[in-house]
Every structure is written in C-alpha cells, then in structure tokens.
Scaffold this motif. Structure first.
Motif, short mmCIF file in Angstrom:
data_model
loop_
_atom_site.label_atom_id
_atom_site.label_comp_id
_atom_site.label_asym_id
_atom_site.label_seq_id
_atom_site.Cartn_x
_atom_site.Cartn_y
_atom_site.Cartn_z
N ALA A 47 -34.13 -24.66 27.54
CA ALA A 47 -34.27 -25.82 26.64
C ALA A 47 -35.04 -25.37 25.39
O ALA A 47 -34.94 -25.66 24.33
CB ALA A 47 -35.10 -26.76 27.37
N ASP A 48 -35.67 -23.80 25.39
CA ASP A 48 -36.42 -23.19 24.32
C ASP A 48 -35.49 -22.24 23.65
O ASP A 48 -34.79 -21.45 24.28
CB ASP A 48 -37.72 -22.48 24.97
CG ASP A 48 -38.24 -21.75 23.79
OD1 ASP A 48 -38.59 -22.43 22.69
OD2 ASP A 48 -38.94 -20.62 23.81
N ARG A 49 -35.07 -22.54 22.69
CA ARG A 49 -34.04 -21.97 21.84
C ARG A 49 -34.32 -21.38 20.60
O ARG A 49 -35.31 -21.72 19.73
CB ARG A 49 -33.01 -22.98 21.46
CG ARG A 49 -32.14 -23.78 22.45
CD ARG A 49 -31.23 -24.66 21.92
NE ARG A 49 -31.39 -25.16 20.86
CZ ARG A 49 -30.43 -25.65 19.79
NH1 ARG A 49 -29.08 -25.36 19.95
NH2 ARG A 49 -30.84 -26.02 18.79
N GLU A 50 -33.61 -20.33 20.31
CA GLU A 50 -33.79 -19.32 19.17
C GLU A 50 -32.43 -19.46 18.15
O GLU A 50 -31.54 -19.68 18.70
CB GLU A 50 -34.05 -17.64 19.28
CG GLU A 50 -34.14 -17.20 17.90
CD GLU A 50 -34.45 -15.73 18.30
OE1 GLU A 50 -34.90 -14.77 17.55
OE2 GLU A 50 -34.12 -15.23 19.54
N LEU A 51 -32.81 -19.87 16.80
CA LEU A 51 -31.80 -19.89 15.94
C LEU A 51 -32.05 -18.46 15.18
O LEU A 51 -32.96 -17.94 14.76
CB LEU A 51 -31.89 -21.10 14.86
CG LEU A 51 -31.83 -22.39 15.45
CD1 LEU A 51 -32.02 -23.50 14.53
CD2 LEU A 51 -30.65 -22.54 16.29
N VAL A 52 -30.83 -17.74 14.92
CA VAL A 52 -30.72 -16.57 14.28
C VAL A 52 -29.88 -16.56 12.99
O VAL A 52 -28.88 -17.30 12.72
CB VAL A 52 -29.89 -15.37 15.04
CG1 VAL A 52 -31.13 -15.12 16.33
CG2 VAL A 52 -28.82 -15.74 15.60
N LEU A 53 -30.33 -15.69 11.85
CA LEU A 53 -29.52 -15.66 10.80
C LEU A 53 -28.62 -14.34 10.88
O LEU A 53 -28.75 -13.35 11.41
CB LEU A 53 -30.38 -14.88 9.49
CG LEU A 53 -31.46 -16.09 9.10
CD1 LEU A 53 -32.53 -15.48 8.38
CD2 LEU A 53 -30.66 -16.96 8.15
N VAL A 54 -27.27 -14.40 10.66
CA VAL A 54 -26.49 -13.32 10.71
C VAL A 54 -25.63 -12.86 9.45
O VAL A 54 -25.54 -13.81 8.56
CB VAL A 54 -25.25 -13.66 11.89
CG1 VAL A 54 -25.77 -13.91 13.12
CG2 VAL A 54 -24.37 -15.08 11.36
N ALA A 55 -25.27 -11.73 9.27
CA ALA A 55 -24.50 -11.18 8.30
C ALA A 55 -23.81 -10.10 8.57
O ALA A 55 -24.00 -9.33 9.37
CB ALA A 55 -25.67 -10.72 6.95
N ARG A 56 -22.71 -9.82 7.86
CA ARG A 56 -21.61 -8.71 8.21
C ARG A 56 -22.62 -7.30 7.94
O ARG A 56 -22.52 -6.55 8.64
CB ARG A 56 -20.38 -8.78 7.57
CG ARG A 56 -19.35 -9.16 8.46
CD ARG A 56 -17.82 -8.98 7.66
NE ARG A 56 -17.94 -9.39 6.42
CZ ARG A 56 -16.81 -9.30 5.50
NH1 ARG A 56 -15.78 -8.75 5.99
NH2 ARG A 56 -16.76 -9.90 4.10
N ASP A 57 -22.96 -7.11 6.51
CA ASP A 57 -23.44 -5.95 6.13
C ASP A 57 -24.43 -6.48 4.89
O ASP A 57 -24.17 -6.67 3.86
CB ASP A 57 -22.41 -5.23 5.33
CG ASP A 57 -22.90 -3.94 4.66
OD1 ASP A 57 -24.12 -3.56 5.20
OD2 ASP A 57 -22.21 -3.38 3.93
N PRO A 58 -25.85 -6.58 5.46
CA PRO A 58 -26.82 -7.00 4.63
C PRO A 58 -26.96 -6.13 3.40
O PRO A 58 -27.12 -6.74 2.37
CB PRO A 58 -28.11 -6.90 5.66
CG PRO A 58 -27.84 -6.96 6.69
CD PRO A 58 -26.14 -6.36 6.78
N ALA A 59 -26.77 -4.86 3.38
CA ALA A 59 -26.95 -4.02 2.23
C ALA A 59 -25.67 -4.20 1.22
O ALA A 59 -25.78 -3.81 0.05
CB ALA A 59 -26.89 -2.42 2.75
N GLY A 60 -24.61 -4.77 1.65
CA GLY A 60 -23.61 -5.26 0.94
C GLY A 60 -23.60 -6.62 0.48
O GLY A 60 -22.40 -7.16 -0.14
N LEU A 61 -24.33 -7.42 0.42
CA LEU A 61 -24.52 -8.76 0.03
C LEU A 61 -24.57 -8.93 -1.52
O LEU A 61 -25.22 -7.83 -2.04
CB LEU A 61 -25.78 -9.52 0.43
CG LEU A 61 -25.64 -9.82 2.16
CD1 LEU A 61 -27.05 -10.47 2.52
CD2 LEU A 61 -24.65 -10.68 2.51
N SER A 62 -24.00 -9.91 -1.89
CA SER A 62 -24.18 -10.13 -3.48
C SER A 62 -25.55 -10.24 -3.82
O SER A 62 -26.38 -10.76 -2.66
CB SER A 62 -23.31 -11.15 -3.85
OG SER A 62 -24.09 -12.52 -3.11
#
Length: 317
Positions: free
Chosen positions: A285-300
């Motif tokens: 019941a204790d949950r974690e939410l995460v941020l995801v990205a394909r390539d953080p270095a290649g983000l706009s």
C-alpha cells in the motif's frame, strides 16, 4: 567465393543514400498500408493513385534491399523488417508533427513546449501543486499533459510521444532513466457506517468479503489488488469499474462497495461525502511514483527545465 565487405566509407554512403530517398511522403504511405492492410484502401486514405503508391512501396523496398510485406490472399502482412520500419516511421512522422506545432507556437510567442505523460495518481495528487511554481518562472512555456496508465506512460516515452513521464514504480521502466518523484499510500474508502469503519487499519484480505468499486482494468492500483487477491486465494467481488478516483468515491457513497485509492486523492476529493479512509497495513500500500525519460541528456531545453523542477520538489518533500 567470399563476399567482399563494404568499407566504412561505402557503408556511410549507403546509409546516406537510404536517408535521402526515404522521404516523408513515402513513410506516410507505408504507415497507411500497414494501418489499412491493403494498398487500395491506403491509396484512398491518402488520396494518391494506387499505381503511385505501389511504385513508392517498390522503390522503398529496393532502396532498403528488404521485403517489407508478405503478399497474402487476405491482405499484406508485415515482415520482421517491415515491423521494425513501422516503429521508426511512426516516431519520425510524430517528430515532424511536433516540429510543425513547435514552430507555430514560437511564431505565436510561445518559447517552448513540454510533452508529458502521467498516471492518474500524479495528476490528481501532486502536479496541481507542483506545476504552478514552474510556470511562474517559465510563463511562455506550454505543457501538453496526457493521463495514461503507468505501463502506457512507459511505452509512450519509449516511442517518443512525450519526453517525460510519471508512473508507478511497480511497473517495468525497461531502458528508461528513472528518478524518484513522490510517495503516497493506498487507503480503503468506505461509507461512514460500514462494518470496517471502527478498525484503525485493515489488511486487503479483510476487504474481500465486501463488494468492490474498482478503477479501470489497466490501472496499476487495480492490477495490484487483483494480484493480491489471487495470492490470498480469493477473488474480488468487483461490482463496477470506473475511470477515476472521484468516480470511486461517488460509487462508494452510493453504496456500491468499498474502494481503493491513494490517501492524498481521498483528501482532495471526499470533502462533504460522509466517507471514511481506512489505512491498509499491507506493505504494497506504500507506493512510489517515479519520473522517467528516454535520454535526460538529450531532452529539449524546456523539458530539461521541467524535469529539474520536479526532481527538486521531490528532493525537498
């Protein structure tokens, strides 16, 4: 006789020729054929003569030196090479659409565009509080935020539909880079006079003797509750599926059963509904939410600003 391998220069030249001849119109026609399963219907959809579509497909297979379809009596089936090209073609066409949208927005004064996919929990519980601070500092940035189940968030970021995603840590994020975002805890929502209401906390097993109001079937919360019931050796008495946390509360209020939603969502949505939230003692019941990205270095640049903003809030929470 041993076949001569191409030199690096010849390989580069070959790739350049493929890229030059694989124009966007041809890719769009290829996707249409895949969608329609039939060359004639694809030509009607794209308003191009069937003979012209057939020639473009032939030229495409020739320049790639692979067969993209198997011609069958029931239609055209993709070969493994065709399946691979379809994946890349959809991403390429989507990126072209993004270019057109971004340029139009720049012409209108917008200075950046962030595309984000997020699960229902993050949209209801955290983003309404986390986003205003970003826009106070970046007022000319536009956010395209779409709600999707956690597994679809991962798939969408993988396929380039969005640069950033927020999902449950329970789902596989495969090759994506992930960062911790927030935590919440699931609670059981009941009417104020429910038999369980006097318990300080309950286990999920305690709720399986009662009817349940369940979230949509692809939500990570529903999938986790189904899995837990199976592990216990019982089945959920599911009375109705609903699309969101507010609908869960309304159905519980109407006497349709008990519901399972995050604690913060209950705080936001249950005001005046005469409902109670019971703590779950199950570890999951204790949950974690995460941020995801394909390539953080290649983000706009604008997406990087958004990612940095959300990570900073996570670190301070």
């Amino acid at each position: 006789m041993k076949q001569r391998r191409n030199s690096p220069a010849e390989t580069r030249s070959c790739k350049s020729e493929i890229a030059r001849r694989m124009d966007l119109t041809t890719l769009r026609l290829f996707v249409a054929i895949c969608d329609e399963g039939n060359l004639t219907r694809a030509s009607q959809r794209e308003a191009i003569a069937p003979s012209a579509v057939s020639k473009r497909l032939h030229d495409l297979e020739e320049v790639l030196d692979v067969a993209l379809f198997e011609r069958q009596s029931t239609g055209m089936a993709l070969t493994p090479a065709g399946q691979s090209l379809l994946h890349h073609a959809r991403i390429a066409l989507l990126n072209v659409e993004k270019i057109a949208v971004d340029m139009a927005e720049h012409a209108g004064g917008i200075r950046g565009h962030v595309r984000m996919l997020a699960n229902l929990s993050s949209i209801v519980e955290f983003l309404p509080e986390d986003l205003p601070g970003f826009f106070r500092s970046n007022g000319m940035v536009r956010l395209d935020l779409q709600e999707r189940p956690s597994a679809e968030v991962v798939r969408g970021v993988e396929e380039g539909v969005a640069e950033i995603g927020i999902c449950s840590a329970d789902v596989s994020t495969r090759g994506l880079t992930r960062f911790s975002y927030r935590r919440d805890r699931l609670v059981i929502v009941v009417q104020s006079d429910h038999p369980l209401v006097n318990a300080k906390e309950v286990s999920f097993a305690d709720t399986l003797d009662y009817d349940h109001v369940g979230l949509f079937a692809t939500s990570s919360i529903y999938l986790r509750s189904q899995y837990t019931a199976q592990q216990i050796g019982k089945s959920m008495r599911l009375r109705v599926h609903v699309p969101g946390f507010d609908a869960v509360c309304r159905m519980v209020q109407a006497g349709m059963g008990v519901g399972l939603i995050p604690d913060r969502a209950f705080e936001v949505l249950s005001n005046g509904m005469n409902l109670a939230a019971l703590d779950l003692k199950d570890d999951w019941a204790d949950r974690e939410l995460v941020l995801v990205a394909r390539d953080p270095a290649g983000l706009s640049a604008t997406s990087q600003l958004m990612l940095d903003h959300l990570r900073k809030l996570s670190a301070s929470s």
